[in-house]
Write a protein that holds these residues in place. Structure first.
Motif, mmCIF file in Angstrom:
data_model
loop_
_atom_site.group_PDB
_atom_site.id
_atom_site.type_symbol
_atom_site.label_atom_id
_atom_site.label_comp_id
_atom_site.label_asym_id
_atom_site.label_seq_id
_atom_site.Cartn_x
_atom_site.Cartn_y
_atom_site.Cartn_z
ATOM 1 N N ASP A 65 -2.947 -19.496 -1.688
ATOM 2 C CA ASP A 65 -3.402 -18.332 -0.913
ATOM 3 C C ASP A 65 -3.474 -17.050 -1.730
ATOM 4 O O ASP A 65 -3.823 -15.998 -1.190
ATOM 5 C CB ASP A 65 -2.460 -18.086 0.272
ATOM 6 N N MET A 66 -3.154 -17.131 -3.007
ATOM 7 C CA MET A 66 -3.106 -15.924 -3.835
ATOM 8 C C MET A 66 -4.471 -15.253 -3.944
ATOM 9 O O MET A 66 -4.574 -14.056 -4.280
ATOM 10 C CB MET A 66 -2.580 -16.283 -5.219
ATOM 11 N N VAL A 67 -5.533 -15.992 -3.638
ATOM 12 C CA VAL A 67 -6.888 -15.441 -3.692
ATOM 13 C C VAL A 67 -7.042 -14.249 -2.745
ATOM 14 O O VAL A 67 -7.905 -13.388 -2.956
ATOM 15 C CB VAL A 67 -7.919 -16.545 -3.382
ATOM 16 N N TYR A 68 -6.184 -14.172 -1.719
ATOM 17 C CA TYR A 68 -6.242 -13.048 -0.787
ATOM 18 C C TYR A 68 -5.462 -11.875 -1.392
ATOM 19 O O TYR A 68 -4.319 -11.582 -1.031
ATOM 20 C CB TYR A 68 -5.704 -13.461 0.579
ATOM 21 N N ALA A 69 -6.111 -11.189 -2.299
ATOM 22 C CA ALA A 69 -5.465 -10.175 -3.136
ATOM 23 C C ALA A 69 -4.903 -9.006 -2.333
ATOM 24 O O ALA A 69 -3.948 -8.352 -2.764
ATOM 25 C CB ALA A 69 -6.462 -9.653 -4.171
ATOM 26 N N MET A 70 -5.483 -8.716 -1.170
ATOM 27 C CA MET A 70 -5.020 -7.583 -0.377
ATOM 28 C C MET A 70 -3.561 -7.742 0.020
ATOM 29 O O MET A 70 -2.853 -6.751 0.241
ATOM 30 C CB MET A 70 -5.894 -7.428 0.875
ATOM 31 N N ASN A 71 -3.079 -8.959 0.085
ATOM 32 C CA ASN A 71 -1.719 -9.208 0.558
ATOM 33 C C ASN A 71 -0.661 -9.123 -0.537
ATOM 34 O O ASN A 71 0.529 -9.291 -0.256
ATOM 35 C CB ASN A 71 -1.633 -10.596 1.211
ATOM 36 N N LEU A 72 -1.042 -8.869 -1.769
ATOM 37 C CA LEU A 72 -0.091 -8.978 -2.870
ATOM 38 C C LEU A 72 0.793 -7.746 -3.026
ATOM 39 O O LEU A 72 1.992 -7.862 -3.291
ATOM 40 C CB LEU A 72 -0.842 -9.238 -4.177
ATOM 41 N N ALA A 73 0.229 -6.562 -2.884
ATOM 42 C CA ALA A 73 0.986 -5.333 -3.131
ATOM 43 C C ALA A 73 0.220 -4.144 -2.583
ATOM 44 O O ALA A 73 -1.012 -4.170 -2.506
ATOM 45 C CB ALA A 73 1.242 -5.137 -4.629
ATOM 46 N N GLN A 74 0.951 -3.110 -2.215
ATOM 47 C CA GLN A 74 0.356 -1.816 -1.880
ATOM 48 C C GLN A 74 0.346 -0.984 -3.153
ATOM 49 O O GLN A 74 1.401 -0.743 -3.758
ATOM 50 C CB GLN A 74 1.163 -1.108 -0.792
ATOM 51 N N VAL A 75 -0.823 -0.561 -3.593
ATOM 52 C CA VAL A 75 -0.986 0.070 -4.901
ATOM 53 C C VAL A 75 -1.452 1.512 -4.711
ATOM 54 O O VAL A 75 -2.319 1.793 -3.890
ATOM 55 C CB VAL A 75 -2.015 -0.726 -5.741
ATOM 56 N N TRP A 76 -0.844 2.430 -5.495
ATOM 57 C CA TRP A 76 -1.269 3.823 -5.412
ATOM 58 C C TRP A 76 -0.951 4.538 -6.724
ATOM 59 O O TRP A 76 -0.216 4.023 -7.570
ATOM 60 C CB TRP A 76 -0.599 4.538 -4.241
ATOM 61 N N THR A 77 -1.531 5.730 -6.871
ATOM 62 C CA THR A 77 -1.284 6.582 -8.038
ATOM 63 C C THR A 77 -0.819 7.941 -7.553
ATOM 64 O O THR A 77 -1.364 8.487 -6.589
ATOM 65 C CB THR A 77 -2.560 6.734 -8.888
ATOM 66 N N ARG A 78 0.196 8.472 -8.218
ATOM 67 C CA ARG A 78 0.661 9.826 -7.921
ATOM 68 C C ARG A 78 0.974 10.520 -9.243
ATOM 69 O O ARG A 78 1.701 9.971 -10.074
ATOM 70 C CB ARG A 78 1.898 9.813 -7.026
ATOM 71 N N ALA A 79 0.424 11.711 -9.424
ATOM 72 C CA ALA A 79 0.660 12.515 -10.636
ATOM 73 C C ALA A 79 0.411 11.701 -11.902
ATOM 74 O O ALA A 79 1.156 11.808 -12.885
ATOM 75 C CB ALA A 79 2.083 13.082 -10.623
ATOM 76 N N GLY A 80 -0.639 10.906 -11.863
ATOM 77 C CA GLY A 80 -1.026 10.124 -13.027
ATOM 78 C C GLY A 80 -0.239 8.844 -13.238
ATOM 79 O O GLY A 80 -0.571 8.059 -14.137
ATOM 80 N N GLN A 81 0.816 8.606 -12.457
ATOM 81 C CA GLN A 81 1.619 7.391 -12.586
ATOM 82 C C GLN A 81 1.167 6.344 -11.564
ATOM 83 O O GLN A 81 1.045 6.643 -10.375
ATOM 84 C CB GLN A 81 3.102 7.691 -12.367
ATOM 85 N N ARG A 82 0.906 5.145 -12.046
ATOM 86 C CA ARG A 82 0.542 4.050 -11.149
ATOM 87 C C ARG A 82 1.799 3.420 -10.542
ATOM 88 O O ARG A 82 2.802 3.211 -11.237
ATOM 89 C CB ARG A 82 -0.229 2.984 -11.919
ATOM 90 N N HIS A 83 1.723 3.109 -9.253
ATOM 91 C CA HIS A 83 2.833 2.495 -8.525
ATOM 92 C C HIS A 83 2.328 1.276 -7.759
ATOM 93 O O HIS A 83 1.158 1.215 -7.351
ATOM 94 C CB HIS A 83 3.435 3.478 -7.519
ATOM 95 N N ALA A 84 3.225 0.337 -7.513
ATOM 96 C CA ALA A 84 2.893 -0.824 -6.685
ATOM 97 C C ALA A 84 4.132 -1.250 -5.908
ATOM 98 O O ALA A 84 5.203 -1.466 -6.499
ATOM 99 C CB ALA A 84 2.386 -1.983 -7.543
ATOM 100 N N LEU A 85 3.998 -1.342 -4.598
ATOM 101 C CA LEU A 85 5.044 -1.876 -3.734
ATOM 102 C C LEU A 85 4.717 -3.343 -3.480
ATOM 103 O O LEU A 85 3.738 -3.668 -2.811
ATOM 104 C CB LEU A 85 5.101 -1.095 -2.420
ATOM 105 N N LEU A 86 5.532 -4.238 -4.030
ATOM 106 C CA LEU A 86 5.286 -5.665 -3.913
ATOM 107 C C LEU A 86 5.552 -6.143 -2.492
ATOM 108 O O LEU A 86 6.530 -5.730 -1.861
ATOM 109 C CB LEU A 86 6.173 -6.451 -4.877
#
Length: 288
Positions: A65-86
């Motif tokens: 099911d990994m093909v459903y990429a939307m479910n993997l992590a919430q991804v965002w950028t703040r002040a130039g730093q990339r973040h991901a909530l798994l």
């Protein structure tokens, strides 16, 4: 909208239906992998044609099911730093996807965050007191109008809503999903512009449906049957809506808002409960 032009997709090399964790899945009806790859490629080409871009992650052989990429992590950028909530998946069958995407995110400069602790061998996350951490799946979360709208019920748990807000540092709004076949928010809600969104009220607790509609200045409401045909499981690249074929009513609604619709055949992936939105995770969300 100011996001939705850069996406992560997962190569469908190992896509299959090994189990049943939603009403769409039936292991006796396997996807045609040649057709699935052609359909997946058509999504990439449509994103590119609309002015977007795609990054591709290899699929782990033991994660069908990994093909459903939307479910993997919430991804965002703040002040130039990339973040991901798994994500902390509700079903153990999907939890091996998390370390697989964590490696890619780390290699691409993302700071990783977890709902709980990530160290256990079976990837079940725990709170500091040893109790199970609440489940959170990123297909339940949409950044829109300076808030994270988070669906909870079938997959994510209500206890995760405030925790996601604390981790991301942005306001969160929890919406209770009650329809079992709309197990993620991305099956019943789709932001289209800064004011318009597709909403299926029948997917939610009635009071929460009213609360969600009150937050949408310009809603396009969907019937349950329309949502079960994946009408809300679209992505928006600029003024182009990419997703399953829509009926004339919905096409006219989009057209009246200056949006054009490109219909894609993603039927092989719909066998397992996902379409254009489930297959693509936006990488260009920026929190202030």
């Amino acid at each position: 909208m100011d996001w939705g032009r850069n996406y992560l997709l997962v190569d469908p090399e190992h896509f299959r239906i090994d189990y049943r964790i939603n009403p769409y899945m039936d292991p006796t009806q396997q996807p045609d992998l040649a057709r699935a790859r052609a359909q997946w490629q058509s999504l990439i080409e449509a994103i590119d044609a609309a002015g977007g871009s795609v990054e591709v992650l290899d699929q782990s052989p033991d994660c069908p099911d990994m093909v459903y990429a939307m479910n993997l992590a919430q991804v965002w950028t703040r002040a130039g730093q990339r973040h991901a909530l798994l994500s902390h998946m509700r079903y153990p069958q999907r939890r091996l996807e998390t370390p697989a995407v964590a490696e890619w995110l780390t290699e691409h400069g993302y700071q990783l965050h977890w709902i709980g602790t990530p160290e256990l061998a079976d990837t079940t996350q725990l709170d500091t007191d040893g109790s199970p951490a609440p489940h959170f799946e990123s297909g339940d979360a949409f950044w829109w109008r300076d808030e994270l709208i988070i669906g909870h019920g079938p997959r994510s748990q209500a206890a995760a809503v405030d925790r996601v807000g604390a981790i991301t540092g942005v306001p969160t709004v929890g919406i209770a999903i009650t329809h079992p076949a709309m197990f993620h928010l991305d099956l019943s809600f789709c932001p289209l512009t800064e004011t318009a969104a597709l909403v299926c009220p029948g997917a939610f607790d009635p009071a929460d449906a009213d609360a969600l509609l009150a937050r949408v200045p310009d809603p396009i409401t969907l019937g349950v049957d329309e949502a079960l045909d994946f009408a809300a499981n679209c992505i928006v690249v600029g003024d182009t809506v990419l997703g399953p074929r829509l009926d004339d009513r919905l096409i006219k609604e989009l057209d009246s808002r200056g949006l054009r619709h490109v219909a894609l055949d993603l039927s092989e992936f719909q066998l397992s409960g996902g379409s254009a939105r489930c297959l693509s995770n936006p990488l260009d969300i920026t929190f202030s």
